[in-house]
Scaffold this motif. Sequence first.
Motif, short mmCIF file in Angstrom:
data_model
loop_
_atom_site.label_atom_id
_atom_site.label_comp_id
_atom_site.label_asym_id
_atom_site.label_seq_id
_atom_site.Cartn_x
_atom_site.Cartn_y
_atom_site.Cartn_z
N SER A 81 74.89 45.78 22.17
CA SER A 81 75.87 45.24 21.23
C SER A 81 76.51 44.02 21.85
O SER A 81 76.33 43.73 23.03
CB SER A 81 76.94 46.30 20.95
N TYR A 82 77.31 43.31 21.04
CA TYR A 82 78.03 42.16 21.59
C TYR A 82 78.93 42.60 22.74
O TYR A 82 78.98 41.95 23.78
CB TYR A 82 78.87 41.47 20.51
N SER A 83 79.63 43.72 22.57
CA SER A 83 80.52 44.19 23.65
C SER A 83 79.70 44.64 24.85
O SER A 83 80.11 44.44 25.99
CB SER A 83 81.44 45.30 23.15
N GLY A 84 78.53 45.23 24.62
CA GLY A 84 77.66 45.64 25.73
C GLY A 84 77.16 44.44 26.52
O GLY A 84 77.14 44.47 27.75
N LEU A 85 76.76 43.40 25.82
CA LEU A 85 76.34 42.17 26.50
C LEU A 85 77.48 41.57 27.32
O LEU A 85 77.29 41.15 28.46
CB LEU A 85 75.84 41.13 25.50
N ALA A 86 78.67 41.54 26.73
CA ALA A 86 79.83 40.99 27.45
C ALA A 86 80.11 41.79 28.71
O ALA A 86 80.35 41.21 29.78
CB ALA A 86 81.06 40.97 26.54
N LYS A 87 80.07 43.12 28.62
CA LYS A 87 80.32 43.97 29.80
C LYS A 87 79.28 43.71 30.88
O LYS A 87 79.61 43.61 32.07
CB LYS A 87 80.32 45.44 29.41
N GLU A 88 78.02 43.63 30.50
CA GLU A 88 76.96 43.38 31.49
C GLU A 88 77.11 42.00 32.12
O GLU A 88 76.89 41.82 33.30
CB GLU A 88 75.58 43.55 30.87
N ARG A 89 77.49 41.02 31.32
CA ARG A 89 77.66 39.67 31.87
C ARG A 89 78.85 39.62 32.82
O ARG A 89 78.78 38.97 33.86
CB ARG A 89 77.79 38.65 30.74
N ILE A 90 79.92 40.30 32.48
CA ILE A 90 81.07 40.35 33.38
C ILE A 90 80.66 41.03 34.69
O ILE A 90 81.05 40.59 35.78
CB ILE A 90 82.26 41.05 32.70
N PHE A 91 79.87 42.09 34.61
CA PHE A 91 79.35 42.77 35.79
C PHE A 91 78.52 41.80 36.64
O PHE A 91 78.66 41.74 37.86
CB PHE A 91 78.50 43.98 35.35
N MET A 92 77.65 41.04 36.00
CA MET A 92 76.81 40.08 36.71
C MET A 92 77.65 38.99 37.37
O MET A 92 77.37 38.58 38.50
CB MET A 92 75.78 39.45 35.76
N VAL A 93 78.67 38.52 36.66
CA VAL A 93 79.55 37.49 37.21
C VAL A 93 80.24 38.03 38.45
O VAL A 93 80.24 37.38 39.50
CB VAL A 93 80.59 37.02 36.17
#
Length: 155
Positions: A81-93
């Motif tokens: 989901s959009y929120s799932g992508l955001a969480k994963e990207r924040i994790f990657m950052v």
Amino acid sequence: MSIPLLDALTKYYKRADKAARNPDIVVPSELDFMPGPQDDLESVIWVLTYAIMLHHQETLRGSDKADYKRDVVDQFYGSLSYSGLAKERIFMVFHGFSPFSDQPEDWIPDPTQCKWFRRAMTLVDGRTRPSPDGSTKDITFDTFDALCDEFITDD
């Protein structure tokens, strides 16, 4: 998509979902988000990261390829989901700019590409996480160009 855009989409669709259950809730006809050049530049960083991961995946064979696809590519770019992508990207950052994390080397084993990723995540972190004074640093064409000039050559 940039993290701020993913966050805006998440909020919008949560409102739309609430409105579907409660007719008193009005959802704006447009997304409350005005993209800027920094959003496009951040999006390019995510596309390049995806391309690096896909390239590495294609160098693997057998179970290593399947494991990498499941554990890395699908985790960060799968059908989220959009929120799932955001969480994963924040994790990657977070792991990308942290000198104490060795996870990026697992995701991107090539040392030069991983160094690029870590520098790119520093740019994304500067724009998404406020400093103690509350300010953020936009990704500018000059900072993006400098990042690419350091790692991408015409050779």
